[in-house]
Scaffold this active site. Structure first.
Site, PDB file in Angstrom:
ATOM      1  N   LYS A 153      98.507  17.397  50.875  1.00  0.00           N
ATOM      2  CA  LYS A 153      99.539  18.092  50.108  1.00  0.00           C
ATOM      3  C   LYS A 153     100.340  19.004  51.032  1.00  0.00           C
ATOM      4  CE  LYS A 153      97.057  18.371  45.735  1.00  0.00           C
ATOM      5  NZ  LYS A 153      97.971  17.577  44.964  1.00  0.00           N
ATOM      6  N   ARG A 155      92.464  10.480  38.843  1.00  0.00           N
ATOM      7  CA  ARG A 155      92.285   9.235  38.078  1.00  0.00           C
ATOM      8  C   ARG A 155      91.159   8.387  38.632  1.00  0.00           C
ATOM      9  NH1 ARG A 155      98.325   7.662  39.595  1.00  0.00           N
ATOM     10  NH2 ARG A 155      98.271   9.884  39.835  1.00  0.00           N
TER      11      ARG A 155
END
Length: 179
Positions: free
Chosen positions: A97, A171
């Site tokens: 990130k 996920r």
């Protein structure tokens, strides 16, 4: 429940580890006579939870798949399932990130905290429902063992997942939690 969940999310990542979260889950289970089942990484791997352990393998912190059960109406066979993402810190893995917002990635465990708080509240209110909470708790970190873009991992349900971006860890772990 809120008074439990909110402070957990506010803790810094060096304190809010999967092990710390597990201790909190054990406290809630003991105080409310809940059934708790915990799989450590080794047990999860033996069960075939390659999605969960694939994300976990980049962290030096132990990871846990936690299940809490509240039986407020044992005569009823219906059970509600609650699943909350428990990424106690998310670097993005190798798909790292940007640094400007990374300090906020301690909040990636807020879903698991919300589920823990919900089950605690249901038990304290003696709601006549049956709840199963699944809390996959790990970090998404970078080390020499971290999963990589292009890796193929095997989920608990028998499906395979090709990792295109290691910052899709939520996920990925939820795939095994749902199964």
């Amino acid at each position: 429940g809120i008074n439990l969940a909110r402070p957990l999310g506010d803790l810094p990542a060096n304190m809010m580890t999967p092990t710390y979260f597990l201790k909190e889950a054990h406290k809630v289970a003991k105080e409310n006579r809940l059934k708790i089942t915990v799989l450590d990484e080794g047990s999860a791997k033996k069960k075939g939870m390659g999605a969960f352990t694939g994300v976990a393998q980049g962290s030096d912190e132990p990871s846990y798949m936690i299940a809490l059960e509240y039986s407020g109406n044992p005569r009823n066979k219906d059970k509600w399932g609650l699943i909350g993402k428990g990424i106690t810190f998310d670097t993005g893995g190798l798909s790292i990130k940007p640094s400007s917002g990374m300090h906020e990635m301690k909040y990636d465990m807020a879903g698991a905290a919300a589920v823990l708080g919900t089950i605690k509240a249901a038990a304290e209110l003696k709601l006549e429902v049956n709840l199963l909470g699944i809390l996959p708790c790990t970090e998404n970190m970078i080390n020499g063992s971290a999963y990589k873009p292009g890796d193929i991992i095997h989920a608990y349900n028998g499906k395979t997942i090709e990792i295109a971006n290691t910052d899709a860890e939520g996920r990925v772990i939820l795939a095994d939690a749902l199964s």
